[in-house]
Each structure stands twice: as C-alpha cells, then as structure tokens.
Design a protein around this motif. Structure first.
Motif, mmCIF file in Angstrom:
data_model
loop_
_atom_site.group_PDB
_atom_site.id
_atom_site.type_symbol
_atom_site.label_atom_id
_atom_site.label_comp_id
_atom_site.label_asym_id
_atom_site.label_seq_id
_atom_site.Cartn_x
_atom_site.Cartn_y
_atom_site.Cartn_z
ATOM 1 N N GLY A 194 0.803 -1.210 0.000
ATOM 2 C CA GLY A 194 0.000 0.000 0.000
ATOM 3 C C GLY A 194 0.837 1.262 0.000
ATOM 4 N N ASP A 195 2.168 1.113 0.073
ATOM 5 C CA ASP A 195 3.068 2.252 0.106
ATOM 6 C C ASP A 195 3.282 2.780 -1.314
ATOM 7 O OD1 ASP A 195 5.940 3.434 -0.128
ATOM 8 O OD2 ASP A 195 5.521 3.497 2.017
ATOM 9 N N GLU A 196 2.995 4.051 -1.534
ATOM 10 C CA GLU A 196 3.064 4.629 -2.873
ATOM 11 C C GLU A 196 4.474 4.561 -3.460
ATOM 12 O OE1 GLU A 196 1.820 8.775 -5.191
ATOM 13 O OE2 GLU A 196 1.458 8.537 -3.034
ATOM 14 N N GLU A 197 5.485 4.819 -2.633
ATOM 15 C CA GLU A 197 6.859 4.797 -3.137
ATOM 16 C C GLU A 197 7.282 3.383 -3.517
ATOM 17 O OE1 GLU A 197 11.354 6.301 -1.866
ATOM 18 O OE2 GLU A 197 9.665 6.510 -0.471
ATOM 19 N N VAL A 198 6.894 2.409 -2.706
ATOM 20 C CA VAL A 198 7.213 1.012 -3.025
ATOM 21 C C VAL A 198 6.575 0.631 -4.358
ATOM 22 C CG1 VAL A 198 6.826 -1.386 -2.347
ATOM 23 C CG2 VAL A 198 7.541 0.292 -0.631
ATOM 24 N N CYS A 199 5.310 0.999 -4.541
ATOM 25 C CA CYS A 199 4.623 0.676 -5.797
ATOM 26 C C CYS A 199 5.306 1.344 -6.979
ATOM 27 C CB CYS A 199 3.164 1.120 -5.724
ATOM 28 S SG CYS A 199 2.156 0.123 -4.616
ATOM 29 N N ARG A 200 5.775 2.577 -6.796
ATOM 30 C CA ARG A 200 6.434 3.283 -7.898
ATOM 31 C C ARG A 200 7.692 2.540 -8.319
ATOM 32 N NH1 ARG A 200 10.263 7.511 -7.923
ATOM 33 N NH2 ARG A 200 10.054 7.763 -5.667
ATOM 34 N N TRP A 201 8.512 2.134 -7.331
ATOM 35 C CA TRP A 201 9.735 1.421 -7.690
ATOM 36 C C TRP A 201 9.435 0.041 -8.257
ATOM 37 C CZ3 TRP A 201 13.252 4.409 -8.846
ATOM 38 C CH2 TRP A 201 13.680 5.470 -8.040
ATOM 39 N N MET A 202 8.293 -0.508 -7.862
ATOM 40 C CA MET A 202 7.915 -1.804 -8.379
ATOM 41 C C MET A 202 7.257 -1.676 -9.746
ATOM 42 S SD MET A 202 6.739 -3.650 -4.800
ATOM 43 C CE MET A 202 5.321 -4.279 -5.574
ATOM 44 N N GLY A 203 7.025 -0.447 -10.181
ATOM 45 C CA GLY A 203 6.469 -0.229 -11.512
ATOM 46 C C GLY A 203 4.995 -0.528 -11.611
ATOM 47 N N GLN A 204 4.277 -0.436 -10.498
ATOM 48 C CA GLN A 204 2.848 -0.730 -10.547
ATOM 49 C C GLN A 204 2.068 0.351 -9.825
ATOM 50 O OE1 GLN A 204 2.967 -4.601 -8.691
ATOM 51 N NE2 GLN A 204 2.368 -3.777 -6.717
ATOM 52 N N ASP A 205 0.810 0.491 -10.195
ATOM 53 C CA ASP A 205 -0.064 1.456 -9.540
ATOM 54 C C ASP A 205 -0.525 0.911 -8.199
ATOM 55 O OD1 ASP A 205 0.078 3.143 -11.752
ATOM 56 O OD2 ASP A 205 -1.627 2.140 -12.728
ATOM 57 N N ARG A 206 -0.813 1.830 -7.290
ATOM 58 C CA ARG A 206 -1.423 1.389 -6.027
ATOM 59 C C ARG A 206 -2.812 0.842 -6.320
ATOM 60 N NH1 ARG A 206 -1.225 6.037 -1.670
ATOM 61 N NH2 ARG A 206 -2.024 4.362 -0.379
ATOM 62 N N VAL A 207 -3.173 -0.198 -5.587
ATOM 63 C CA VAL A 207 -4.486 -0.806 -5.784
ATOM 64 C C VAL A 207 -5.242 -0.735 -4.458
ATOM 65 C CG1 VAL A 207 -3.655 -2.336 -7.589
ATOM 66 C CG2 VAL A 207 -3.625 -3.127 -5.218
ATOM 67 N N PRO A 208 -6.561 -0.890 -4.482
ATOM 68 C CA PRO A 208 -7.342 -0.835 -3.252
ATOM 69 C C PRO A 208 -6.870 -1.889 -2.249
ATOM 70 C CG PRO A 208 -8.779 -0.726 -5.159
ATOM 71 C CD PRO A 208 -7.414 -1.052 -5.677
ATOM 72 N N GLU A 209 -7.010 -1.569 -0.980
ATOM 73 C CA GLU A 209 -6.581 -2.481 0.086
ATOM 74 C C GLU A 209 -7.239 -3.842 -0.056
ATOM 75 O OE1 GLU A 209 -7.362 -2.827 4.833
ATOM 76 O OE2 GLU A 209 -6.517 -0.922 4.129
ATOM 77 N N GLU A 210 -8.494 -3.862 -0.456
ATOM 78 C CA GLU A 210 -9.207 -5.138 -0.599
ATOM 79 C C GLU A 210 -8.502 -6.044 -1.617
ATOM 80 O OE1 GLU A 210 -13.680 -6.785 -1.800
ATOM 81 O OE2 GLU A 210 -13.268 -4.631 -1.687
#
Length: 212
Positions: free
Chosen positions: A28-44
């Motif tokens: 759920g961390d925006e920076e982690v998702c950015r480095w992983m090359g993916q968009d943040r997704v809903p918690e569910e």
C-alpha cells in the motif's frame, strides 16, 4: 514447498496468516509501488493477493515467496519464479522504507542468488529495474548484471531487463533439498515487484530486482 532461508541478518520465511497487515502496508506504500512499476491498488485487492499467496501459491507449490525479517521485524518481500516475461526465472525483492540504506537489499539479493544456485541449480536469474532506480541499478552492476534490453511501457516509462549470474558452481543434484531451512552466506549492503499474471503475486515491475 518454500523453504526458510537465513543470511547473516535476515530470515526469509513463508508468509503466515498473521503477516497479512505488514504485507498490506508494504504494497500500500506509494513509493514502493512506484519502484515496483505498478499502480497502487485498493486495500481489498492487496488482501486478496495475500490470500492467493497462502492458498494458491503455497497450496499448489507454484513458486517461492518469502516474507523477509530482521531481528523479528518485517523488512520486505521476495520471490523467485518462472513467468512469461523472460526465458528463465525472475527474482523479485521489495523493501520497506525503513530498511533501505543499511545493506539489507544487498544481503537479500545475494542470499536469493545463492539459493537460486545451490537449490534451484540456476546459472542466472532475471530482474526488471526501473530506469530511474539508480540504487538498484548500481547494486546490479556490483553483482555483475548484464543488460538485456529496455522495456518501454504504454506510458513511456522504461524498465531495464537485467540478467544476474548466480555463481552456480555445484554439479546438478548436490544442492540442499527444498522444504528445509537453508543457511546462506550473508553479505553486507540493497530490490522490484512480483508480476501480476497467472500464478504471480504482487511485488516488482514486469518482474524484478529493486530495493528502492
């Protein structure tokens, strides 16, 4: 069955049901998702991915997925798996923010490479690293990566496909058997995301090695 791995400072162990919250926080961390090359997704959706790891990936023994711990504290996520992205195995690693800059990523990647060589009997593994992820690219260079090609996304972002040597020097069949605890050499200093196709969990770019 995904084995438990140990390096000098880290324990890589299969996820347990009680690890769901730390997994959700990481993805759920925006920076982690950015480095992983993916968009943040809903918690569910993240919780659904976690349940798929427990029941599908582990239940069907699809590939290795680990929670990474240091002194009992969750520090990241790791995978080694076959995907359709490359002709071989991909390595995925992602760290929580607080664990960066302490040599954790370096130790984690080296431990995964050792497991890939000794247990999986691989000569090399692939990783996908964002072109702007200078720290992970520097680590890959230090570990002897070869740049295969650049992958350009629909939005114009560039991901570098790398291949890393595992240092495999054992004859086939002499590595430790999967399903037991395996001690790996710990090496001091920084990883990307799991791809999201069939048989994949979340974690790092089209595949990946990045510890942001």
């Amino acid at each position: 069955m995904t084995p438990t791995l140990r390096t000098e400072r880290l324990v890589l162990s299969p996820y347990r049901p009680e690890d769901e919250e730390v997994f959700v926080a990481l993805l759920g961390d925006e920076e982690v998702c950015r480095w992983m090359g993916q968009d943040r997704v809903p918690e569910e959706e993240i919780r659904g991915i976690f349940q798929a790891i427990l029941h599908e990936i582990y239940g069907k023994n699809l590939f290795d997925v680990w929670a990474v711990w240091s002194d009992g504290v969750f520090v990241g996520h790791a995978e080694i798996k076959k995907t359709g992205n490359v002709d071989g195995y991909e390595m995925v690693a992602a760290l929580v923010k607080e664990s960066r800059g302490r040599g954790v990523g370096n130790e984690l990647i080296r431990g995964l490479l050792r497991y890939a060589a000794d247990t999986l009997q691989l000569d090399e593994v692939y990783g996908m690293v964002g072109a702007e992820n200078a720290a992970s690219l520097a680590l890959g260079k230090k570990l002897g990566f070869t740049h295969v090609r650049d992958v350009v996304g629909d939005d114009g972002t560039v991901t570098k496909m790398l291949v890393l040597p595992t240092g495999n020097s054992r004859p086939p069949g002499t590595g430790p058997a999967p399903g037991r605890s395996v001690a790996l050499d710990g090496v001091p200093s920084q990883g990307n995301r799991p791809s999201r196709g069939a048989g994949s969990a979340p974690g790092a770019g089209p595949a990946a090695v990045s510890v942001g």
